[in-house]
Design an enzyme around this catalytic site. Structure first.
Site: not given
Ligand code: PXP
Length: 245
Positions: A12, A14-15, A23, A48, A50, A54-55, A75, A106, A155, A194-195
């Site tokens: 993922n 996103d970050h 910035r 994702h 959104r 935001r990202h 996503e 999420t 998932e 997630h996490g």
């Molecule tokens: N799966 C889904 C559906 C998510 O929304 C996210 C967070 O964006 C992740 C996986 C990944 O989570 P993490 O960034 O905590 O690894």
């Protein structure tokens, strides 16, 4: 079910976009991260889009669609605007997620049971030959409702497992294991995310029904120290190594 010992990783990005948006500039570039993830052996790239952007921005989805040679897992929320995005950019997979504007990430699974219009949304994605996964808590009612809605996969939200400590860790893992068996029996493919991080991922990856993991935050964080390709490689090593190509 996947072959023994092989759990696929979708990364993922996103970050990477979160840091860029701090910035509102051009770097770091999610495409560069995606290509590094693919070089390391990731099976796909997750993002994702959104509603509040935001990202990830729509232009990221367009650029990733051009650049990614594995698979895109988009996503998105169950919204007409997002259906248009799926139609325009044709991701191989869509994961339907809940979205609350005030949340940091999420924070829970979809509420599939009783969701109006979900079955139609899933079949509209199927008509575009897109694999549909529903991001749910590993609860019987949600699993059964996901199968009834026609999803290809669930998932499981692993946030509760990731945040657990002491005896609760085994209890949460057991909940995921029981949910995975029930989902597989209902004909659903099983993914999780997630996490998840370098320390807690192996136990989830070892569940035989779990085919694929979606991981972002831990990899992006580790990449600051070792680089993106190495961070993905280290995560794949936790899963038993990259799949043979
Ligand atoms: N799966 C889904 C559906 C998510 O929304 C996210 C967070 O964006 C992740 C996986 C990944 O989570 P993490 O960034 O905590 O690894």
């Amino acid at each position: 079910m996947r072959p023994a010992g092989l759990t696929l990783l979708k990364v993922n990005v996103d970050h990477v976009a979160t840091v860029r948006e701090a910035r509102r500039g051009a770097e770091p570039d999610p495409v560069e991260a995606a290509l590094a993830a693919e070089r390391a052996g990731a099976s796909g790239i997750t993002l994702h889009l959104r509603q509040d952007r935001r990202h990830v921005q729509e232009r990221d989805l367009a650029a990733l669609r051009e650049a990614v040679s594995t698979e895109i897992n988009l996503e998105m929320a169950v919204l007409p605007e997002m259906m248009r995005m799926a139609e325009r950019y044709r991701p191989e997979q869509v994961t339907l997620v809940p979205e609350r504007r005030e949340e940091i990430t999420t924070e829970g699974g979809l509420e599939v049971q009783g969701a109006r219009g979900l079955e139609e949304f899933v079949s509209a994605l199927h008509a575009r030959r897109i694999v549909v996964s529903l991001f749910v808590d590993a609860e019987d009612t949600e699993i059964d409702a996901s199968a009834a809605a026609g999803a290809d996969a669930v998932e499981f939200h692993t946030g509760r497992y990731a945040n657990a400590s002491g005896a609760a860790v085994a209890a949460e893992l057991d909940r995921l294991a029981r949910g995975a068996r029930r989902a597989a029996e209902a004909g659903l493919r099983v993914f999780a995310g997630h996490g998840l991080n370098y320390a807690n991922v192996a136990a989830v990856a070892s569940l035989p029904e779990v085919e694929e993991l979606n991981i972002g935050h831990a990899i992006v964080s580790r990449a600051l120290a070792v680089g993106f390709e190495a961070a993905v490689g280290e995560m794949l090593a936790c899963l038993g190594g990259p799949p043979a190509r």
